[in-house]
Scaffold this motif. Structure first.
Motif, PDB file in Angstrom:
ATOM      1  N   ASN A 132       0.812  -1.214   0.000  1.00  0.00           N
ATOM      2  CA  ASN A 132       0.000   0.000   0.000  1.00  0.00           C
ATOM      3  C   ASN A 132       0.845   1.264   0.000  1.00  0.00           C
ATOM      4  OD1 ASN A 132      -1.534  -2.106   2.068  1.00  0.00           O
ATOM      5  ND2 ASN A 132      -2.894  -1.167   0.550  1.00  0.00           N
ATOM      6  N   PHE A 133       2.159   1.120   0.328  1.00  0.00           N
ATOM      7  CA  PHE A 133       2.999   2.304   0.515  1.00  0.00           C
ATOM      8  C   PHE A 133       4.456   1.875   0.434  1.00  0.00           C
ATOM      9  CE2 PHE A 133       4.422   6.102   3.001  1.00  0.00           C
ATOM     10  CZ  PHE A 133       3.651   7.068   2.373  1.00  0.00           C
ATOM     11  N   ASN A 134       5.273   2.677  -0.269  1.00  0.00           N
ATOM     12  CA  ASN A 134       6.683   2.349  -0.488  1.00  0.00           C
ATOM     13  C   ASN A 134       7.586   3.465   0.030  1.00  0.00           C
ATOM     14  OD1 ASN A 134       6.016  -0.066  -1.952  1.00  0.00           O
ATOM     15  ND2 ASN A 134       5.570   1.211  -3.736  1.00  0.00           N
ATOM     16  N   ILE A 135       8.634   3.099   0.787  1.00  0.00           N
ATOM     17  CA  ILE A 135       9.528   4.072   1.419  1.00  0.00           C
ATOM     18  C   ILE A 135      10.968   3.746   1.055  1.00  0.00           C
ATOM     19  CG2 ILE A 135      10.302   5.053   3.615  1.00  0.00           C
ATOM     20  CD1 ILE A 135       7.151   3.087   3.731  1.00  0.00           C
ATOM     21  N   ALA A 136      11.760   4.792   0.740  1.00  0.00           N
ATOM     22  CA  ALA A 136      13.172   4.622   0.397  1.00  0.00           C
ATOM     23  C   ALA A 136      13.983   5.798   0.942  1.00  0.00           C
ATOM     24  CB  ALA A 136      13.348   4.538  -1.128  1.00  0.00           C
ATOM     25  N   ASN A 137      15.293   5.607   1.032  1.00  0.00           N
ATOM     26  CA  ASN A 137      16.206   6.710   1.323  1.00  0.00           C
ATOM     27  C   ASN A 137      16.679   7.316   0.012  1.00  0.00           C
ATOM     28  OD1 ASN A 137      18.264   8.345   2.820  1.00  0.00           O
ATOM     29  ND2 ASN A 137      19.663   7.021   1.691  1.00  0.00           N
ATOM     30  N   PHE A 138      16.531   8.647  -0.127  1.00  0.00           N
ATOM     31  CA  PHE A 138      16.984   9.331  -1.342  1.00  0.00           C
ATOM     32  C   PHE A 138      18.391   9.844  -1.092  1.00  0.00           C
ATOM     33  CE2 PHE A 138      17.006  12.447  -4.783  1.00  0.00           C
ATOM     34  CZ  PHE A 138      16.391  11.712  -5.784  1.00  0.00           C
ATOM     35  N   GLU A 139      19.384   9.200  -1.696  1.00  0.00           N
ATOM     36  CA  GLU A 139      20.779   9.355  -1.294  1.00  0.00           C
ATOM     37  C   GLU A 139      21.429  10.667  -1.728  1.00  0.00           C
ATOM     38  OE1 GLU A 139      24.477   7.568   0.346  1.00  0.00           O
ATOM     39  OE2 GLU A 139      22.328   7.495   0.729  1.00  0.00           O
ATOM     40  N   PHE A 140      21.217  11.090  -2.973  1.00  0.00           N
ATOM     41  CA  PHE A 140      21.904  12.276  -3.481  1.00  0.00           C
ATOM     42  C   PHE A 140      20.919  13.421  -3.689  1.00  0.00           C
ATOM     43  CE2 PHE A 140      24.806   9.082  -5.841  1.00  0.00           C
ATOM     44  CZ  PHE A 140      25.551   8.855  -4.696  1.00  0.00           C
ATOM     45  N   PRO A 141      21.310  14.655  -3.361  1.00  0.00           N
ATOM     46  CA  PRO A 141      20.400  15.787  -3.575  1.00  0.00           C
ATOM     47  C   PRO A 141      20.218  16.101  -5.057  1.00  0.00           C
ATOM     48  CG  PRO A 141      22.549  16.576  -2.851  1.00  0.00           C
ATOM     49  CD  PRO A 141      22.585  15.074  -2.754  1.00  0.00           C
ATOM     50  N   LEU A 142      19.064  16.649  -5.371  1.00  0.00           N
ATOM     51  CA  LEU A 142      18.776  17.182  -6.705  1.00  0.00           C
ATOM     52  C   LEU A 142      18.874  18.695  -6.589  1.00  0.00           C
ATOM     53  CD1 LEU A 142      15.582  15.034  -7.369  1.00  0.00           C
ATOM     54  CD2 LEU A 142      17.886  14.588  -8.246  1.00  0.00           C
ATOM     55  N   GLN A 143      19.594  19.325  -7.486  1.00  0.00           N
ATOM     56  CA  GLN A 143      19.768  20.768  -7.329  1.00  0.00           C
ATOM     57  C   GLN A 143      19.841  21.448  -8.693  1.00  0.00           C
ATOM     58  OE1 GLN A 143      22.961  22.261  -8.224  1.00  0.00           O
ATOM     59  NE2 GLN A 143      23.649  20.268  -8.950  1.00  0.00           N
ATOM     60  N   GLU A 144      19.429  22.720  -8.703  1.00  0.00           N
ATOM     61  CA  GLU A 144      19.379  23.473  -9.950  1.00  0.00           C
ATOM     62  C   GLU A 144      20.483  24.521  -9.942  1.00  0.00           C
ATOM     63  OE1 GLU A 144      15.892  23.561 -12.070  1.00  0.00           O
ATOM     64  OE2 GLU A 144      14.563  23.397 -10.342  1.00  0.00           O
ATOM     65  N   ASN A 145      21.672  24.127 -10.431  1.00  0.00           N
ATOM     66  CA  ASN A 145      22.816  25.032 -10.578  1.00  0.00           C
ATOM     67  C   ASN A 145      23.229  25.677  -9.252  1.00  0.00           C
ATOM     68  OD1 ASN A 145      22.900  24.650 -13.462  1.00  0.00           O
ATOM     69  ND2 ASN A 145      21.094  25.977 -13.577  1.00  0.00           N
ATOM     70  N   ARG A 146      23.324  24.872  -8.205  1.00  0.00           N
ATOM     71  CA  ARG A 146      23.739  25.360  -6.892  1.00  0.00           C
ATOM     72  C   ARG A 146      25.232  25.126  -6.681  1.00  0.00           C
ATOM     73  NH1 ARG A 146      19.428  28.514  -5.724  1.00  0.00           N
ATOM     74  NH2 ARG A 146      17.467  27.334  -5.791  1.00  0.00           N
ATOM     75  N   SER A 147      25.818  25.883  -5.762  1.00  0.00           N
ATOM     76  CA  SER A 147      27.233  25.729  -5.448  1.00  0.00           C
ATOM     77  C   SER A 147      27.429  24.587  -4.453  1.00  0.00           C
ATOM     78  CB  SER A 147      27.784  27.027  -4.837  1.00  0.00           C
ATOM     79  OG  SER A 147      27.678  28.097  -5.753  1.00  0.00           O
ATOM     80  N   LYS A 148      28.559  23.909  -4.577  1.00  0.00           N
ATOM     81  CA  LYS A 148      28.895  22.838  -3.650  1.00  0.00           C
ATOM     82  C   LYS A 148      29.164  23.418  -2.260  1.00  0.00           C
ATOM     83  CE  LYS A 148      31.200  20.134  -7.274  1.00  0.00           C
ATOM     84  NZ  LYS A 148      32.484  19.541  -7.697  1.00  0.00           N
ATOM     85  N   LYS A 149      28.669  22.744  -1.243  1.00  0.00           N
ATOM     86  CA  LYS A 149      28.950  23.162   0.133  1.00  0.00           C
ATOM     87  C   LYS A 149      30.311  22.655   0.587  1.00  0.00           C
ATOM     88  CE  LYS A 149      27.072  23.137   4.827  1.00  0.00           C
ATOM     89  NZ  LYS A 149      25.937  22.753   5.699  1.00  0.00           N
ATOM     90  N   PHE A 150      30.707  21.478   0.090  1.00  0.00           N
ATOM     91  CA  PHE A 150      31.976  20.858   0.458  1.00  0.00           C
ATOM     92  C   PHE A 150      32.844  20.730  -0.797  1.00  0.00           C
ATOM     93  CE2 PHE A 150      28.565  18.834   3.060  1.00  0.00           C
ATOM     94  CZ  PHE A 150      28.835  19.479   4.256  1.00  0.00           C
ATOM     95  N   TYR A 151      34.136  20.912  -0.640  1.00  0.00           N
ATOM     96  CA  TYR A 151      35.029  20.949  -1.800  1.00  0.00           C
ATOM     97  C   TYR A 151      35.088  19.629  -2.547  1.00  0.00           C
ATOM     98  CZ  TYR A 151      38.639  18.168   0.530  1.00  0.00           C
ATOM     99  OH  TYR A 151      39.325  17.151   1.129  1.00  0.00           O
ATOM    100  N   ASP A 152      34.826  18.518  -1.836  1.00  0.00           N
ATOM    101  CA  ASP A 152      35.014  17.200  -2.436  1.00  0.00           C
ATOM    102  C   ASP A 152      33.720  16.559  -2.937  1.00  0.00           C
ATOM    103  OD1 ASP A 152      34.028  16.931   0.115  1.00  0.00           O
ATOM    104  OD2 ASP A 152      35.309  15.242   0.680  1.00  0.00           O
TER     105      ASP A 152
END
Length: 257
Positions: free
Chosen positions: A33-53
């Motif tokens: 009746n319902f499905n749950i998952a972990n969404f591992e990587f962010p989706l972003q629209e031309n954003r700057s990286k927070k971490f250098y690596d």
């Protein structure tokens, strides 16, 4: 009685986009009746990286993401070690894109309160709480919820006032180790003792043990469900246990699992 599916990491590597492939399109899940998952990587629209690596391999375009069958899962946990890779803007973009595809999210907030997802499914009331172990992804602003045993014990007690089942969805454990950390076992037991029905884990990218404990169910790691281990930073092995994941299919009554 509702049946729920839980899986581990859904990670959209850039290779999926370059090959114009939707890894969700033909995903076969048990009836539920319902499905749950972990969404591992962010989706972003031309954003700057927070971490250098932060790696470009761990990223797809928003346009490609919107073309996918993301709604194969009803609910995505966002409390993980990558969700802050592009800062608060990246988190907001992720939530917006997933919500726009008809998917709910939980596990990120701009204060110390947990972002709880509450839903009644087939007459049974659920409270879902996602959290991640401490690390550099913690934020004084918008960020992933952090595992805090004492706070969670109190929260479970509060939620049990209206919820039949409190489900904890944790990003924890040691990567590529196929047994749970002893400290995590103790935390999981304490939270079941506090009234949680399930503690369900992910992050190690391999499956770990599943335990029945005091009327509750603990899955320490479900492994990676949509993933490309060959694209992972630092991957130097091809251990077949990395290609095994669990879809945990659980039926609930109002009183028990």
């Amino acid at each position: 009685m509702p049946t729920l599916n839980f899986v581990g990491d859904v990670a959209l590597f850039n290779k999926f986009e370059t090959e114009n492939y939707d890894p969700l399109a033909k995903l076969a899940l048990p009836g539920s009746n319902f499905n749950i998952a972990n969404f591992e990587f962010p989706l972003q629209e031309n954003r700057s990286k927070k971490f250098y690596d932060v790696l470009s391999e761990y990223n797809v375009s928003a346009k490609y993401a919107r073309s996918l069958k993301l709604d194969r899962f009803d609910l995505y946990g966002l409390a993980n070690n990558h969700i802050s890779d592009y800062g608060e803007d990246g988190i907001n973009d992720t939530v917006k894109i997933l919500n726009g595809c008809g998917c709910a999210t939980f596990g990120v907030s701009s204060n110390e309160e947990y972002d709880i997802y509450r839903k009644t499914i087939e007459g049974v009331n659920f409270s879902f709480i996602a959290a991640v172990k401490s690390g550099r992804w913690e934020s004084s602003g918008l960020g992933p919820n952090i595992i805090d045993q004492e706070k969670l014990e109190l929260l479970i007690e509060e939620e049990k006032g209206s919820a039949d089942h409190v489900i904890l969805f944790f990003h924890w454990g040691t990567e590529l180790v196929d047994a749970p950390d002893p400290a995590d076992v103790k935390v999981a037991h304490k939270l079941i003792d506090a009234g949680a029905s399930c503690v369900i884990g992910h992050h190690p990218h391999v499956s770990q043990g599943v335990e029945e404990y005091s009327g509750g169910l603990i899955a320490y790691s479900l492994g990676s469900h949509v993933y490309l281990s060959e694209c992972e930073k630092g991957n130097a092995d091809s251990n077949p246990i990395r290609d095994i994941s669990i879809c945990l299919n659980i039926k609930f009554s109002k009183e028990k699992i």
